[in-house]
Write an enzyme that holds these catalytic residues in place. Structure first.
Site, PDB file in Angstrom:
ATOM      1  N   CYS A 125     -25.419 -20.249  14.709  1.00  0.00           N
ATOM      2  CA  CYS A 125     -26.652 -19.476  14.881  1.00  0.00           C
ATOM      3  C   CYS A 125     -26.194 -18.143  15.437  1.00  0.00           C
ATOM      4  CB  CYS A 125     -27.630 -20.162  15.828  1.00  0.00           C
ATOM      5  SG  CYS A 125     -29.106 -19.133  16.061  1.00  0.00           S
ATOM      6  N   CYS A 167     -28.627 -16.973  18.420  1.00  0.00           N
ATOM      7  CA  CYS A 167     -28.705 -17.638  19.722  1.00  0.00           C
ATOM      8  C   CYS A 167     -28.043 -19.013  19.649  1.00  0.00           C
ATOM      9  CB  CYS A 167     -30.152 -17.712  20.205  1.00  0.00           C
ATOM     10  SG  CYS A 167     -31.334 -18.265  18.939  1.00  0.00           S
ATOM     11  N   SER A 168     -28.796 -20.076  19.544  1.00  0.00           N
ATOM     12  CA  SER A 168     -28.187 -21.407  19.675  1.00  0.00           C
ATOM     13  C   SER A 168     -28.926 -22.476  18.878  1.00  0.00           C
ATOM     14  CB  SER A 168     -28.209 -21.795  21.153  1.00  0.00           C
ATOM     15  OG  SER A 168     -29.561 -21.825  21.599  1.00  0.00           O
ATOM     16  N   CYS A 169     -29.660 -22.078  17.823  1.00  0.00           N
ATOM     17  CA  CYS A 169     -30.474 -23.055  17.109  1.00  0.00           C
ATOM     18  C   CYS A 169     -29.621 -24.127  16.426  1.00  0.00           C
ATOM     19  CB  CYS A 169     -31.301 -22.355  16.034  1.00  0.00           C
ATOM     20  SG  CYS A 169     -32.364 -21.064  16.682  1.00  0.00           S
TER      21      CYS A 169
HETATM   22 FE   FE2 Z   1     -30.742 -19.677  17.465  1.00  0.00          FE
END
Ligand code: FE2
Length: 198
Positions: free
Chosen positions: A106, A109-111
């Site tokens: 991602c 971010c951190s999906c």
């Molecule tokens: Fe994300």
């Protein structure tokens, strides 16, 4: 603005920010402590990579299920009793082969599809991983212990808020015919992110 103004300003600590968010939620009538406790329980007990591992094991064992999973991930995981949050609108399952290696990231971010593969590990959220896996995937994978032959194509998939990915790893030849439970036990989170082979 004088130098003194700069001197007294500082960024709030994580603790101060957490307190501020919790106070704002409490002001609006939310049960903050309960909510936090429930989220931690879900993250440690319910949203684990064991879910994805069972899905992979089924796909390896049942060609018709595999086709359904690749065609419509969300519908296929629901068949097995798994769920994703509403805002994870699509689950796209990426099939590895001897000539194709899929990797997810991602860049924003951190999906992840966290209800299926667990919350993302720290390295997945690292700025370095997010930038480098796109630009120099082969090198990053090598650094993570995955050496790929030059003729293996690497496909990097950038997750968005509403499209989540999961890699369907190649089944190791020596496990053909194993029962699903035994197959699920060898499937790792990293293999479903795509940075490892089994
Ligand atoms: Fe994300």
């Amino acid at each position: 603005m004088s130098h003194e103004d700069f001197a007294v300003r500082r960024t709030a600590t994580v603790e101060e920010r957490v307190d501020a968010v919790q106070a704002a939620l409490a002001d609006r009538g939310y049960e903050v402590e309960q909510g936090v406790a429930e989220l931690s329980r879900l993250a440690t007990e319910e949203w684990t990579s064991a879910n994805g591992a069972r899905i992979v094991a089924r796909a390896w064992s049942d060609p018709a299920y595999r086709r359904r999973l690749l065609a419509n991930g969300r519908a296929a995981i629901e068949e097995l009793g798994y769920a994703m949050p509403k805002h994870h609108r699509h689950l796209v399952v990426l099939e590895d082969s001897s000539k194709v290696k899929n990797v997810i990231c991602c860049t924003q971010c951190s999906c992840t599809a966290f209800t299926l593969i667990g919350l993302p590990p720290d390295w997945y959220k690292d700025l370095d991983y997010r930038a480098r896996v796109v630009r120099e995937s082969r090198t990053v994978l090598r650094e993570m212990g995955l050496e790929l032959a030059d003729d293996v194509e690497i496909r990097v998939w950038d997750t968005t808020a509403d499209t989540r990915y999961m890699v369907l790893p190649e089944q190791p030849a020596h496990t053909i015919g194993w029962p699903e439970e035994k197959l699920a036990a060898i499937v790792t989170r990293d293999a479903m992110i795509g940075v490892a082979r089994l």
